[in-house]
Structures are given as C-alpha cells and as structure tokens.
Design a protein around this motif. Structure first.
Motif, PDB file in Angstrom:
ATOM      1  N   TYR A 139      -9.311  -5.084  -2.767  1.00 49.67           N
ATOM      2  CA  TYR A 139      -8.284  -4.470  -3.602  1.00 49.67           C
ATOM      3  C   TYR A 139      -8.727  -4.481  -5.072  1.00 49.67           C
ATOM      4  O   TYR A 139      -8.537  -3.499  -5.796  1.00 49.67           O
ATOM      5  CB  TYR A 139      -6.961  -5.221  -3.481  1.00 49.67           C
ATOM      6  CG  TYR A 139      -6.152  -4.977  -2.233  1.00 49.67           C
ATOM      7  CD1 TYR A 139      -6.733  -4.939  -0.970  1.00 49.67           C
ATOM      8  CD2 TYR A 139      -4.783  -4.812  -2.320  1.00 49.67           C
ATOM      9  CE1 TYR A 139      -5.962  -4.738   0.161  1.00 49.67           C
ATOM     10  CE2 TYR A 139      -3.997  -4.616  -1.188  1.00 49.67           C
ATOM     11  CZ  TYR A 139      -4.598  -4.579   0.051  1.00 49.67           C
ATOM     12  OH  TYR A 139      -3.836  -4.387   1.166  1.00 49.67           O
ATOM     13  N   LEU A 140      -9.287  -5.625  -5.502  1.00 56.84           N
ATOM     14  CA  LEU A 140      -9.768  -5.707  -6.880  1.00 56.84           C
ATOM     15  C   LEU A 140     -10.820  -4.624  -7.144  1.00 56.84           C
ATOM     16  O   LEU A 140     -10.760  -3.921  -8.153  1.00 56.84           O
ATOM     17  CB  LEU A 140     -10.364  -7.090  -7.169  1.00 56.84           C
ATOM     18  CG  LEU A 140      -9.400  -8.272  -7.202  1.00 56.84           C
ATOM     19  CD1 LEU A 140     -10.164  -9.574  -7.363  1.00 56.84           C
ATOM     20  CD2 LEU A 140      -8.370  -8.123  -8.310  1.00 56.84           C
ATOM     21  N   GLY A 195     -11.385  -1.248  -9.791  1.00 56.78           N
ATOM     22  CA  GLY A 195     -12.482  -1.329 -10.761  1.00 56.78           C
ATOM     23  C   GLY A 195     -12.678  -2.698 -11.362  1.00 56.78           C
ATOM     24  O   GLY A 195     -13.307  -2.852 -12.406  1.00 56.78           O
ATOM     25  N   ILE A 196     -12.146  -3.721 -10.715  1.00 58.26           N
ATOM     26  CA  ILE A 196     -12.236  -5.098 -11.199  1.00 58.26           C
ATOM     27  C   ILE A 196     -13.280  -5.839 -10.380  1.00 58.26           C
ATOM     28  O   ILE A 196     -13.220  -5.843  -9.147  1.00 58.26           O
ATOM     29  CB  ILE A 196     -10.871  -5.813 -11.077  1.00 58.26           C
ATOM     30  CG1 ILE A 196      -9.812  -5.072 -11.887  1.00 58.26           C
ATOM     31  CG2 ILE A 196     -10.971  -7.272 -11.487  1.00 58.26           C
ATOM     32  CD1 ILE A 196      -8.379  -5.495 -11.578  1.00 58.26           C
ATOM     33  N   LYS A 244      -1.595  -0.842  -3.265  1.00 56.45           N
ATOM     34  CA  LYS A 244      -2.087  -0.963  -1.894  1.00 56.45           C
ATOM     35  C   LYS A 244      -3.134   0.121  -1.696  1.00 56.45           C
ATOM     36  O   LYS A 244      -3.039   1.209  -2.242  1.00 56.45           O
ATOM     37  CB  LYS A 244      -0.990  -0.904  -0.850  1.00 56.45           C
ATOM     38  CG  LYS A 244      -0.153   0.366  -0.845  1.00 56.45           C
ATOM     39  CD  LYS A 244       0.721   0.536   0.387  1.00 56.45           C
ATOM     40  CE  LYS A 244       1.846  -0.419   0.524  1.00 56.45           C
ATOM     41  NZ  LYS A 244       2.657  -0.178   1.727  1.00 56.45           N
ATOM     42  N   VAL A 245      -4.128  -0.194  -0.898  1.00 59.02           N
ATOM     43  CA  VAL A 245      -5.263   0.693  -0.674  1.00 59.02           C
ATOM     44  C   VAL A 245      -4.841   1.932   0.108  1.00 59.02           C
ATOM     45  O   VAL A 245      -5.298   3.037  -0.159  1.00 59.02           O
ATOM     46  CB  VAL A 245      -6.403  -0.056   0.051  1.00 59.02           C
ATOM     47  CG1 VAL A 245      -7.568   0.854   0.368  1.00 59.02           C
ATOM     48  CG2 VAL A 245      -6.858  -1.244  -0.788  1.00 59.02           C
ATOM     49  N   THR A 246      -3.969   1.745   1.072  1.00 58.92           N
ATOM     50  CA  THR A 246      -3.446   2.827   1.904  1.00 58.92           C
ATOM     51  C   THR A 246      -2.044   2.437   2.356  1.00 58.92           C
ATOM     52  O   THR A 246      -1.673   1.260   2.311  1.00 58.92           O
ATOM     53  CB  THR A 246      -4.386   3.108   3.103  1.00 58.92           C
ATOM     54  OG1 THR A 246      -3.898   4.215   3.846  1.00 58.92           O
ATOM     55  CG2 THR A 246      -4.536   1.905   4.005  1.00 58.92           C
ATOM     56  N   PHE A 289      -1.115  -5.702  -2.857  1.00 59.60           N
ATOM     57  CA  PHE A 289      -1.847  -6.902  -3.273  1.00 59.60           C
ATOM     58  C   PHE A 289      -0.906  -8.098  -3.294  1.00 59.60           C
ATOM     59  O   PHE A 289      -1.237  -9.173  -2.796  1.00 59.60           O
ATOM     60  CB  PHE A 289      -2.479  -6.668  -4.655  1.00 59.60           C
ATOM     61  CG  PHE A 289      -3.390  -7.762  -5.097  1.00 59.60           C
ATOM     62  CD1 PHE A 289      -4.688  -7.841  -4.620  1.00 59.60           C
ATOM     63  CD2 PHE A 289      -2.965  -8.718  -6.004  1.00 59.60           C
ATOM     64  CE1 PHE A 289      -5.544  -8.857  -5.031  1.00 59.60           C
ATOM     65  CE2 PHE A 289      -3.813  -9.739  -6.422  1.00 59.60           C
ATOM     66  CZ  PHE A 289      -5.107  -9.809  -5.940  1.00 59.60           C
ATOM     67  N   ASN A 290       0.286  -7.925  -3.843  1.00 59.24           N
ATOM     68  CA  ASN A 290       1.289  -8.983  -3.910  1.00 59.24           C
ATOM     69  C   ASN A 290       1.653  -9.484  -2.504  1.00 59.24           C
ATOM     70  O   ASN A 290       1.687 -10.688  -2.249  1.00 59.24           O
ATOM     71  CB  ASN A 290       2.538  -8.462  -4.628  1.00 59.24           C
ATOM     72  CG  ASN A 290       3.520  -9.562  -4.959  1.00 59.24           C
ATOM     73  OD1 ASN A 290       3.502 -10.085  -6.053  1.00 59.24           O
ATOM     74  ND2 ASN A 290       4.380  -9.908  -4.027  1.00 59.24           N
TER      75      ASN A 290
END
Length: 137
Positions: A124-125, A129-130, A33-35, A41-42
């Motif tokens: 999120y990706l 780095g995706i 999770k970003v924060t 993400f799930n």
C-alpha cells in the motif's frame, strides 16, 4: 539465548517494524485501498491488531474465542494506539509462558499472521509512492 528471550526479541522486532510501517503512511491516506475488494490501509492495520489479540487468546492463552472483530479504529492515531496495545498484551502473555510451553507454536503462528499482512501494508505504501521503512532483522 533461551526460547522465551528469542520470542521476546522476535516480538519486539515485529512490533517496531509494524509501527514503522504504520507511521510511514500519512494520516490522510489511511482510507486508501488498492482495489475495492481489499481492506483500506487503516482496516488492514486494525486487522493486524485484532489478529494479535485473537491469536493470543486462542493459541497462546489456550482460551477458545470466536472471531468477532470490534469496530475498526478510525484514523492513524487510534489505529497505532490499538496496534501498540495489542503488541503490549502479546508481550505480557509471552513473558508469562513457562519454558517449552506448547503455546510457542501459537506465538509463531501469530508472528506469521502479522508478517503476512504487514507485507500487504508495505505494498500500500508503494502504491502511494512511499518507500517502506527498511526491514531490520
């Protein structure tokens, strides 16, 4: 192209792109999770899936249903299956709609909800780095 054909084409595009975004994240990062204040993400992808079911029930099938999400799926495989099943269910409902039905508005509201959260998923990706899959219109 009839309205239903256009809706089904829009739905297929949304499904394919959403599943491509889901596939791009490695399983070991589905808990990312970003924060602290946001979904993992799930959880975000599960929310998209549940949103499809909920919007479909309330605004396409016109059956008032409370917002009561089930337990969140665990892991990439289960979450992708849940999303795939949600899209399959929505497709069946769209195929059953009579032309010019008032549920068309509900369909586009559902697509808007998917797009909103899928955009978050692409962020999120990028945090991991995706490079997200290319959007195909």
């Amino acid at each position: 192209m009839f309205m239903k054909d256009q809706m089904l084409a829009t739905l297929e595009n949304a499904k394919e792109y959403t599943l491509a975004v889901a596939a791009a994240m490695p399983d070991e990062h589905y808990a990312f999770k970003v924060t602290d204040e946001v979904f993992t993400f799930n959880e975000l992808l599960h929310h998209i899936g549940y949103g499809i079911y909920w919007w479909e029930e309330n605004y396409i099938r016109q059956k008032e249903t409370e917002w009561t999400p089930p337990a969140v799926t665990t892991g990439k495989k289960a979450t992708v299956r849940y999303l795939t099943d949600a899209f399959r269910s929505l497709k069946k409902s769209v195929e059953a709609l009579p032309e010019n039905d008032k549920a068309i508005h509900g369909f586009y509201a559902t697509i808007d909800h998917i797009t909103h959260h899928r955009g978050q998923a692409t962020t999120y990706l990028r945090y991991k780095g995706i490079t997200p899959p290319a959007y195909v219109f």
